[in-house]
Scaffold this active site. Structure first.
Site, mmCIF file in Angstrom:
data_model
loop_
_atom_site.group_PDB
_atom_site.id
_atom_site.type_symbol
_atom_site.label_atom_id
_atom_site.label_comp_id
_atom_site.label_asym_id
_atom_site.label_seq_id
_atom_site.Cartn_x
_atom_site.Cartn_y
_atom_site.Cartn_z
ATOM 1 N N LYS A 27 17.864 -9.534 -44.526
ATOM 2 C CA LYS A 27 19.187 -9.072 -44.138
ATOM 3 C C LYS A 27 19.841 -8.281 -45.267
ATOM 4 O O LYS A 27 20.346 -7.171 -45.059
ATOM 5 C CB LYS A 27 20.053 -10.284 -43.761
ATOM 6 C CG LYS A 27 21.302 -9.951 -42.990
ATOM 7 C CD LYS A 27 22.113 -11.225 -42.680
ATOM 8 C CE LYS A 27 21.468 -12.046 -41.579
ATOM 9 N NZ LYS A 27 22.108 -13.369 -41.398
ATOM 10 N N ARG A 52 26.663 -15.139 -45.516
ATOM 11 C CA ARG A 52 25.580 -15.113 -44.532
ATOM 12 C C ARG A 52 24.230 -15.451 -45.136
ATOM 13 O O ARG A 52 23.862 -14.912 -46.175
ATOM 14 C CB ARG A 52 25.465 -13.713 -43.912
ATOM 15 C CG ARG A 52 26.758 -13.081 -43.553
ATOM 16 C CD ARG A 52 26.576 -11.645 -43.135
ATOM 17 N NE ARG A 52 25.821 -11.494 -41.894
ATOM 18 C CZ ARG A 52 25.456 -10.333 -41.408
ATOM 19 N NH1 ARG A 52 25.723 -9.214 -42.089
ATOM 20 N NH2 ARG A 52 24.794 -10.259 -40.281
ATOM 21 N N GLY A 84 19.207 -17.317 -36.215
ATOM 22 C CA GLY A 84 20.041 -18.446 -35.856
ATOM 23 C C GLY A 84 19.659 -19.781 -36.469
ATOM 24 O O GLY A 84 20.317 -20.782 -36.227
ATOM 25 N N MET A 143 19.533 -20.631 -39.665
ATOM 26 C CA MET A 143 20.347 -21.019 -40.820
ATOM 27 C C MET A 143 21.791 -20.643 -40.566
ATOM 28 O O MET A 143 22.130 -20.143 -39.513
ATOM 29 C CB MET A 143 19.787 -20.373 -42.065
ATOM 30 C CG MET A 143 18.451 -20.976 -42.437
ATOM 31 S SD MET A 143 17.770 -20.224 -43.882
ATOM 32 C CE MET A 143 17.664 -18.565 -43.365
ATOM 33 N N ARG A 155 17.115 -5.200 -38.197
ATOM 34 C CA ARG A 155 15.817 -5.787 -38.553
ATOM 35 C C ARG A 155 14.808 -5.347 -37.512
ATOM 36 O O ARG A 155 15.186 -4.949 -36.410
ATOM 37 C CB ARG A 155 15.906 -7.312 -38.600
ATOM 38 C CG ARG A 155 16.291 -7.926 -37.280
ATOM 39 C CD ARG A 155 16.469 -9.430 -37.395
ATOM 40 N NE ARG A 155 17.176 -9.947 -36.227
ATOM 41 C CZ ARG A 155 17.843 -11.084 -36.193
ATOM 42 N NH1 ARG A 155 17.928 -11.835 -37.273
ATOM 43 N NH2 ARG A 155 18.437 -11.492 -35.100
ATOM 44 N N HIS A 195 20.634 -16.436 -29.089
ATOM 45 C CA HIS A 195 19.573 -17.005 -29.934
ATOM 46 C C HIS A 195 18.439 -17.540 -29.076
ATOM 47 O O HIS A 195 17.267 -17.349 -29.386
ATOM 48 C CB HIS A 195 20.134 -18.142 -30.788
ATOM 49 C CG HIS A 195 20.939 -17.668 -31.944
ATOM 50 N ND1 HIS A 195 20.526 -16.641 -32.750
ATOM 51 C CD2 HIS A 195 22.120 -18.082 -32.433
ATOM 52 C CE1 HIS A 195 21.433 -16.443 -33.689
ATOM 53 N NE2 HIS A 195 22.420 -17.294 -33.524
ATOM 54 N N SER A 245 -26.770 -18.171 -36.183
ATOM 55 C CA SER A 245 -25.445 -18.188 -35.574
ATOM 56 C C SER A 245 -24.742 -19.451 -36.058
ATOM 57 O O SER A 245 -25.240 -20.565 -35.859
ATOM 58 C CB SER A 245 -25.564 -18.181 -34.049
ATOM 59 O OG SER A 245 -24.285 -18.240 -33.485
ATOM 60 N N CYS A 274 -20.506 -18.697 -33.461
ATOM 61 C CA CYS A 274 -20.311 -18.979 -32.047
ATOM 62 C C CYS A 274 -19.452 -20.194 -31.807
ATOM 63 O O CYS A 274 -19.475 -20.785 -30.754
ATOM 64 C CB CYS A 274 -21.660 -19.126 -31.348
ATOM 65 S SG CYS A 274 -22.629 -20.494 -31.958
ATOM 66 N N TYR A 325 -21.185 -10.508 -36.231
ATOM 67 C CA TYR A 325 -20.412 -10.609 -34.985
ATOM 68 C C TYR A 325 -19.785 -11.989 -34.854
ATOM 69 O O TYR A 325 -20.197 -12.934 -35.529
ATOM 70 C CB TYR A 325 -21.288 -10.309 -33.769
ATOM 71 C CG TYR A 325 -22.356 -11.341 -33.486
ATOM 72 C CD1 TYR A 325 -22.091 -12.450 -32.682
ATOM 73 C CD2 TYR A 325 -23.638 -11.220 -34.043
ATOM 74 C CE1 TYR A 325 -23.065 -13.408 -32.453
ATOM 75 C CE2 TYR A 325 -24.611 -12.164 -33.807
ATOM 76 C CZ TYR A 325 -24.320 -13.265 -33.004
ATOM 77 O OH TYR A 325 -25.280 -14.204 -32.782
HETATM 78 P P1 ADP Z 1 22.454 -14.908 -37.868
HETATM 79 O O1 ADP Z 1 21.353 -14.755 -38.842
HETATM 80 O O2 ADP Z 1 22.520 -16.246 -37.249
HETATM 81 O O3 ADP Z 1 22.512 -13.775 -36.885
HETATM 82 P P2 ADP Z 1 24.559 -13.586 -39.304
HETATM 83 O O4 ADP Z 1 24.671 -13.789 -40.757
HETATM 84 O O5 ADP Z 1 23.930 -12.331 -38.866
HETATM 85 O O6 ADP Z 1 23.806 -14.833 -38.698
HETATM 86 O O7 ADP Z 1 26.032 -13.682 -38.759
HETATM 87 C C1 ADP Z 1 26.464 -14.300 -37.584
HETATM 88 C C2 ADP Z 1 27.394 -13.379 -36.840
HETATM 89 O O8 ADP Z 1 28.526 -12.996 -37.623
HETATM 90 C C3 ADP Z 1 26.728 -12.091 -36.444
HETATM 91 O O9 ADP Z 1 27.100 -11.764 -35.136
HETATM 92 C C4 ADP Z 1 27.277 -11.091 -37.407
HETATM 93 O O10 ADP Z 1 27.305 -9.802 -36.873
HETATM 94 C C5 ADP Z 1 28.672 -11.606 -37.667
HETATM 95 N N1 ADP Z 1 29.119 -11.170 -38.997
HETATM 96 C C6 ADP Z 1 28.466 -11.372 -40.156
HETATM 97 N N2 ADP Z 1 29.106 -10.795 -41.192
HETATM 98 C C7 ADP Z 1 30.208 -10.195 -40.685
HETATM 99 C C8 ADP Z 1 31.246 -9.410 -41.234
HETATM 100 N N3 ADP Z 1 31.281 -9.121 -42.533
HETATM 101 N N4 ADP Z 1 32.189 -8.957 -40.420
HETATM 102 C C9 ADP Z 1 32.136 -9.236 -39.093
HETATM 103 N N5 ADP Z 1 31.196 -9.963 -38.495
HETATM 104 C C10 ADP Z 1 30.217 -10.448 -39.272
HETATM 105 MG MG MG Z 2 22.443 -11.943 -37.409
#
Ligand code: ADP
Ligand code: MG
Ligand code: MG
Length: 888
Positions: free
Chosen positions: A26, A95, A104, A106, A339, A455, A772, A840, A860
């Site tokens: 990320k 995040r 989702g 973490m 991603r 998720h 084999s 095999c 093979y």
């Molecule tokens: P996950 O890995 O579970 O998707 P994220 O870290 O991407 O968790 O964040 C969860 C939600 O919060 C996502 O929908 C993301 O877009 C939103 N979000 C994260 N950072 C910001 C931010 N700086 N401003 C607005 N929304 C945010």
């Molecule tokens: Mg996300």
């Protein structure tokens, strides 16, 4: 990492996409987007090294980490002109972001920085008090849940009850005063639960939030997810601290998720969802069912256009389908994540093929966009299109495929019953990341709520689980364990069928049909065939299986077992007669009866495989399988004695019992098996060789062409065994050819499935045209475990507790059994250069094992017909280097 001290903090402007090991996927991709000039809120990243060092120290932060965070924060404050906790408040998201994406699994905390001191300033600045208080209540809930461990439903319950009292359905219908009341209530909830006040200093909250994200690496659901996806446990997560942007600032603000192509089908089309006046979690957590992205064109035209252009740019830049999070704040677009999107196998193939056609990828690059293990999904049965049944309801087609199973309402029950081999369908109001263990074990998932980008849907697609989401006509009563659709009520244990491709749900078990290889799959397999070095054959014992294998691209048969040819009910009497014969003549007579039956079987196989090699393994029976069990036969004799029945019958039963006793072995799997039986009764291999030759000649006569005949001697431990068996076979072959006045090339080789055979492979090779490796038995004999006993017993505990990385019967034990194969291959080829080497065992169809066989230079692999396409593909990936792609 190199010797130099790991750096813990990176400003977003310092990073780039190739730094995902240290910044997480990320963080690296956020930095990359910033570099490309795409609008991303500013921030900094706490590296994975900081998380790893903290975990190693038992949760204690390394020296200097907090000071580094504060310095980075000060720089961010300077750049934004805002202050955390100040009257021009800076609000932050904290995040998680691992190297391999774990959607989702973490935790993330939004809106950090709102407090009693700053909420009014925020309201005044935005000229929107409702927005400020909405953000505040969201913060209290997320912070309380994620950082302090308050059960989240306590907040949800308060929200639900407030909405009920106000008589409204949506969160957005609550007034500023309602939200103020909610803030007070949420504080009460936290205080009651924790027995103390939540910390109110945003700096303290930031420290605790980062720490909570570190800890979320180790939640049970994250562990389960990593195990299911082969992600190492010691990588740790990075933490991204970013300025907030707000999708909840009113009707010109929104938040959403989109994919640059359809992740279910791979179709090149807009795919996504959005919600007006909402924050990100509302979409991905499936709280409100969002609207399709195409509708955004009307609501927010400018942002929409910019988003569509950015989607194109990102896909072109990464040369792969992207999964994107965005937020629109008062008309302005921000990107929050990109991603490589998780996709089904069907989508992976289509995207890879299309991108080659679009000139974006080379064929070899395209091959590396598809995970060989994932192709398994395409080889599962699907719902018969002609079923003609009416669905009981319809939801969103969130992940394709067919799931038939008993309804269960709880992830724990789904996990337990699924593990026990029962087919269950997990039915939930919505799934949360905590349900992951149940999702893994279920045949499919049905939810009442949540969208195509929730998720649940993302995870299901990644695993190839059929999923129907947001079927909002269903009512679930978890305490009574019932599912109601209209006036039909399903109880736990009733069977339903999901069609994840259409979103249809059926109130019964539907007929499934065998899988088809579609055009995309065929095209990609064609490219794989150009790249791979390993040949791929199939294990098949019947003409029908052989034909199927050929259709799926097998270049011959690597293992044709002959036991079943003796087992068929109409043949068993003759076989028993042979085993029980007192002398050679009697035995020869019995064998005469069996020969034409065997010949018939071989003819069917050789016909299906004409022009290709077929390796026939001579009889490898645990003897007892042909005879009644000792217990049954003893009981029969006893019963006949007691009832004083027919004397002739009693005599026959007694004779058979005597034979059974004589042949009874304490450990038949290590007893008179393989060539050991043939050494005692050379008439058997001689008869089989005759049947093979006659069949080959008959097929050539009839079809103008026959299969390449390879005769394989099983379970050889000593070179002398092979030498002797070879002579028996060659004599029989010569006699047959002479009396037919024909010529036929027959090669004779052996199966290598005992450690001793590997170690003396040079001696054995003297008498072999080919080896084999029978890696199933080699795993049993090499590790000293019996598969049937181990898999039901200690082996699963070993895998769960990570004593061993995986079940050695599914994926070869590289060091041990793989080492034996290596010794066997090297010694065999040292004695006989160019000796043909194959595998095999079932490992011949396992991508990780195929990678090893490629390294060892075998010729093979041979696997079950339905795995042939996977093996063809995996063999190409083995040549290209099968590195797992970080998709974060
Ligand atoms: P996950 O890995 O579970 O998707 P994220 O870290 O991407 O968790 O964040 C969860 C939600 O919060 C996502 O929908 C993301 O877009 C939103 N979000 C994260 N950072 C910001 C931010 N700086 N401003 C607005 N929304 C945010
Ligand atoms: Mg996300
Ligand atoms: Mg064997």
């Amino acid at each position: 990492m190199t010797g130099e001290a790991a750096k813990y903090l990176y400003d977003m402007s310092e990073g780039s996409a190739d730094m995902r090991t240290i910044l997480g996927g990320k963080g690296a991709n956020l930095a990359e987007m910033k570099r490309l000039g795409i609008p991303v809120p500013d921030g900094f990243t706490v590296s994975t090294a900081a998380c790893v060092d903290t975990m190693r120290a038992g949760g204690e932060w390394p020296d200097g980490l907090w000071e580094d965070v504060q310095t980075s924060l000060e720089r961010l404050e300077e750049r934004t002109g805002r202050t955390l906790g100040g009257q021009n408040p800076l609000l932050l998201s904290v995040r998680s972001g691992a190297v391999f994406s774990m959607p989702g699994m973490m935790d993330t905390i939004l809106n950090l920085g709102i407090s009693d001191d700053t909420v009014e300033a925020l309201a005044a600045q935005a000229e929107n008090p409702r927005f400020a208080w909405d953000s505040y209540r969201r913060f209290l809930q997320m912070y309380g849940d994620v950082v302090e461990g308050v059960p989240p439903h306590l907040y949800e319950d308060e929200l639900t009850s407030l909405k009920a009292r106000r008589g409204v359905e949506q969160d957005t219908e609550l007034s500023t005063e309602d939200l103020q009341e909610l803030v007070a209530t949420f504080k009460d909830v936290s205080r009651r639960e924790l027995g103390r006040e939540l910390p109110t200093d945003p700096h303290e909250q930031l420290r605790r939030a980062i720490d909570a994200v570190f800890r979320s690496w180790d939640t049970p659901r994250a562990r389960v997810y990593r195990k299911a996806n082969d992600i190492p446990d010691d990588l740790g997560t990075a933490v991204n601290v970013m300025q907030m942007v707000f999708g909840n600032r009113g009707e010109t603000s929104a938040t959403g998720v989109c994919f640059t192509r359809n992740p279910s089908t791979g179709e090149h089309e807009l795919y996504g969802e959005f919600l007006v006046n909402a924050q990100g979690e509302d979409v991905v957590a499936g709280i409100r069912t969002p609207r399709p992205l195409t509708e955004m064109e009307q609501v927010l035209p400018q942002a929409y256009e910019q988003l569509v252009q950015t989607m194109r740019d990102l896909e072109a830049h990464y040369k792969d389908m992207q999964d994107i999070e965005f937020t629109v704040e008062e008309g302005t677009l921000y990107l929050l994540q990109t991603r490589n999107g998780k996709r089904t196998a069907a989508a992976a193939l289509k995207v890879a093929r299309d991108m080659v056609e679009e000139g974006v990828l080379t064929r070899e690059e395209a091959l590396q966009r598809v995970e060989p293990g994932q192709l398994d999904q395409l080889l599962h049965p699907a719902i018969d299109a002609e079923h003609g049944r009416t669905p009981v309801t319809k939801g969103l087609p969130a992940s394709p495929g067919a799931a038939v199973g008993e309804v269960v309402f709880d992830a724990d029950i789904a996990a337990r019953r699924g593990e026990a081999g029962e087919a269950v369908v997990l039915v939930r109001y919505e799934t949360t990341p905590d349900d992951i263990h149940g999702v893994i074990q279920a045949q499919g998932v049905l939810t009442a709520h949540g969208g195509m980008t929730s998720h649940a849907a993302v995870v299901a697609r990644g695993m190839g689980k059929p999923c129907v989401a947001g079927a909002n006509a269903i009512r679930i009563n978890t305490s009574e364990r019932t599912l109601s659709i209209g006036d039909r009520v399903f109880h736990e244990g009733d069977v339903i069928t999901l069609d994840g491709s259409t979103g249809h749900v059926y109130g019964e078990a539907l007929e499934l049909v065998p899988p088809q290889i579609n055009e995309d799959f065929a095209a990609i397999l064609g490219w794989a065939d150009e790249v791979r070095r390993l040949g791929v054959r199939a294990n098949a014992d019947t003409g029908e299986d052989a034909a199927k294998a050929r259709e799926l691209g097998a270049a011959g048969i690597g293992l044709c077992r002959t036991e079943h040819m003796f087992m068929a009910a109409d043949r068993l009497p003759a076989v028993r007669e042979m085993i029980l014969a007192d002398d050679e003549d009697a035995r020869a007579q019995a064998l005469e009866k069996i020969l034409p039956m065997q010949q018939e079987d071989f003819e069917a196989i050789f016909t299906a495989m004409k022009g290709l090699p077929v390796t026939v393994r001579l009889l490898d029976p645990p003897l007892h399988e042909f005879l009644p069990s000792l217990v049954d036969q003893s009981l029969l004799v006893q019963r006949l004695e007691l009832t004083g029945g027919d004397a002739g019958e009693l005599d026959r039963a007694k004779v058979l019992l005597g034979q059974v006793k004589r042949l009874h072995e304490l450990n038949p799997m290590l007893g008179t098996r393989g060539c050991r039986l043939a050494m005692l009764y050379p008439e058997i291999p001689a008869m089989q060789a005759r049947a093979i030759v006659r069949a080959a000649l008959a097929v050539r006569e009839r079809e103008g062409e026959t299969a390449g005949v390879e005769i394989m001697i099983p379970l050889v431990a000593y070179a002398a065994e092979l030498q002797s068996q070879r002579r028996v076979v060659e004599e029989a072959v010569a006699e047959e050819l002479e009396s037919a006045g024909a010529e036929l090339e027959v090669s004779v080789g052996t199966m290598i499935e005992l450690p001793r055979a590997c170690v003396v492979a040079d001696q054995i090779a003297e008498h072999a045209d080919f080896f084999s490796f029978g890696t199933n038995d080699l795993t049993q004999t090499g590790i000293g475990i019996s598969r049937d006993d181990a898999e039901g017993g200690f082996l699963s505990a070993y895998v769960a507790e990570e004593v061993i990385p995986s079940n050695p019967f599914e994926s070869i034990d590289r060091d041990g059994v793989g080492g034996l194969v290596q010794i066997g291959a090297e010694k065999g080829r040292a004695a006989k250069p160019g000796l043909k080497l194959g595998v095999c065992g079932e490992h011949g169809g396992d991508p990780a094992s195929i990678a090893l066989f490629e390294e060892l230079g075998l010729d093979y692999v041979s696997c079950s017909p339905f795995r042939v396409p996977i093996a063809r593909f995996a063999a190409a990936r083995a040549v290209l280097g099968g590195q797992k792609r970080a998709d974060g």
